[in-house]
Design a protein around this motif. Structure first.
Motif, PDB file in Angstrom:
ATOM      1  N   ARG A 102      15.600   5.508   2.213  1.00 21.51           N
ATOM      2  CA  ARG A 102      15.093   4.157   1.728  1.00 21.51           C
ATOM      3  C   ARG A 102      14.252   3.225   3.086  1.00 21.51           C
ATOM      4  N   VAL A 103      14.604   3.613   3.938  1.00 18.92           N
ATOM      5  CA  VAL A 103      14.070   2.965   5.408  1.00 18.92           C
ATOM      6  C   VAL A 103      12.631   3.857   5.554  1.00 18.92           C
ATOM      7  N   THR A 104      12.589   4.927   5.369  1.00 16.09           N
ATOM      8  CA  THR A 104      11.587   5.775   5.178  1.00 16.09           C
ATOM      9  C   THR A 104      10.596   5.454   4.424  1.00 16.09           C
ATOM     10  N   LEU A 105      10.879   5.137   3.015  1.00 12.71           N
ATOM     11  CA  LEU A 105      10.150   4.681   1.973  1.00 12.71           C
ATOM     12  C   LEU A 105       9.494   2.774   2.299  1.00 12.71           C
ATOM     13  N   ALA A 106      10.432   2.187   2.695  1.00 14.85           N
ATOM     14  CA  ALA A 106       9.983   1.158   3.279  1.00 14.85           C
ATOM     15  C   ALA A 106       8.809   1.255   4.302  1.00 14.85           C
ATOM     16  N   ASN A 107       8.938   1.795   5.266  1.00 15.67           N
ATOM     17  CA  ASN A 107       8.063   2.065   6.412  1.00 15.67           C
ATOM     18  C   ASN A 107       6.654   2.419   5.953  1.00 15.67           C
ATOM     19  N   SER A 108       6.807   3.760   5.156  1.00 14.90           N
ATOM     20  CA  SER A 108       5.596   4.318   4.434  1.00 14.90           C
ATOM     21  C   SER A 108       4.932   3.336   3.801  1.00 14.90           C
ATOM     22  N   ILE A 109       5.711   2.495   2.951  1.00 14.11           N
ATOM     23  CA  ILE A 109       4.913   1.393   2.226  1.00 14.11           C
ATOM     24  C   ILE A 109       4.147   0.372   3.120  1.00 14.11           C
ATOM     25  N   THR A 110       4.743   0.117   4.143  1.00 17.18           N
ATOM     26  CA  THR A 110       4.346  -0.809   5.214  1.00 17.18           C
ATOM     27  C   THR A 110       3.120  -0.042   5.978  1.00 17.18           C
ATOM     28  N   LEU A 111       3.033   1.042   6.282  1.00 16.02           N
ATOM     29  CA  LEU A 111       2.125   1.820   6.978  1.00 16.02           C
ATOM     30  C   LEU A 111       0.796   1.918   6.129  1.00 16.02           C
ATOM     31  N   THR A 112       1.188   1.969   4.772  1.00 20.98           N
ATOM     32  CA  THR A 112      -0.115   1.864   4.190  1.00 20.98           C
ATOM     33  C   THR A 112      -1.218   0.761   3.934  1.00 20.98           C
ATOM     34  N   PRO A 113      -2.311   0.631   4.545  1.00 21.17           N
ATOM     35  CA  PRO A 113      -3.037  -0.714   4.380  1.00 21.17           C
ATOM     36  C   PRO A 113      -2.989  -1.492   3.000  1.00 21.17           C
ATOM     37  N   GLY A 114      -2.863  -2.668   3.110  1.00 14.06           N
ATOM     38  CA  GLY A 114      -2.914  -3.423   1.757  1.00 14.06           C
ATOM     39  C   GLY A 114      -1.521  -3.845   1.018  1.00 14.06           C
ATOM     40  N   THR A 115      -0.480  -3.178   1.603  1.00 15.84           N
ATOM     41  CA  THR A 115       0.907  -3.261   1.284  1.00 15.84           C
ATOM     42  C   THR A 115       1.683  -3.636   2.285  1.00 15.84           C
ATOM     43  N   TYR A 116       2.788  -4.329   2.263  1.00 10.88           N
ATOM     44  CA  TYR A 116       3.727  -4.711   3.062  1.00 10.88           C
ATOM     45  C   TYR A 116       5.167  -5.049   2.643  1.00 10.88           C
ATOM     46  N   THR A 117       6.121  -4.087   3.117  1.00 11.76           N
ATOM     47  CA  THR A 117       7.467  -4.269   2.595  1.00 11.76           C
ATOM     48  C   THR A 117       8.239  -5.511   3.221  1.00 11.76           C
TER      49      THR A 117
END
Length: 154
Positions: A102-117
């Motif tokens: 779950r934390v890896t998914l949240a960090n992956s979403i934050t790493l992609t530009p244009g999205t922030y968890t």
């Protein structure tokens, strides 16, 4: 784990001689034995991690590809003055079992530009996106699918 300990021994030693190598083998063997006896660690965990290496590598490649695609999408928005973007907050849930996934998914979403968890509580994510189209299908993204495979291959 034993090989990682031995590699760290050689890195921190600074040079490799016969005495340092033999002493490293003994110390790392003792440390590995200690981990298996007193720290609830076993060889099966090492084997399971080794089997997962291709999945970890695939996840890393997928993350890099998604970051590049998102970069291009954000650049398009920034450089197109007539293009309207709709910033949005989205909440969604996943069925990922482990906290690490779950934390890896949240960090992956934050790493992609244009999205922030913005938030993660249990299985519920709150994501801010630069544009509404960035959140389309986020609950079943490639990240979620690959993290499920990593969880299943235990």
């Amino acid at each position: 784990m034993y090989l990682i300990l031995l590699l760290l021994w050689f890195i921190f030693s600074g040079k490799i001689t016969l005495e340092i190598a033999l002493f490293g083998l003994v110390i790392c063997s003792w440390l590995y034995w200690f981990m298996t006896k007193y720290m609830d660690y076993n060889v099966k965990k090492d084997i399971a991690l080794i089997k997962k290496i291709p999945l970890f590598l695939l996840y890393g490649v997928t993350l890099v590809c998604e970051v590049i695609k998102s970069n291009l999408a954000v650049i398009r928005i920034v450089l197109s003055p007539g293009l309207e973007c709709e910033p949005t907050f989205t909440t969604f849930q996943t069925d990922l079992k482990t906290e690490v996934a779950r934390v890896t998914l949240a960090n992956s979403i934050t790493l992609t530009p244009g999205t922030y968890t913005c938030g993660l509580e249990g299985n519920t994510y709150t994501v801010h996106a630069l544009d509404k189209k960035f959140t389309e299908g986020i609950d079943e993204s490639v990240f979620v699918k690959q993290l499920r495979k990593l969880e299943e291959s235990v």
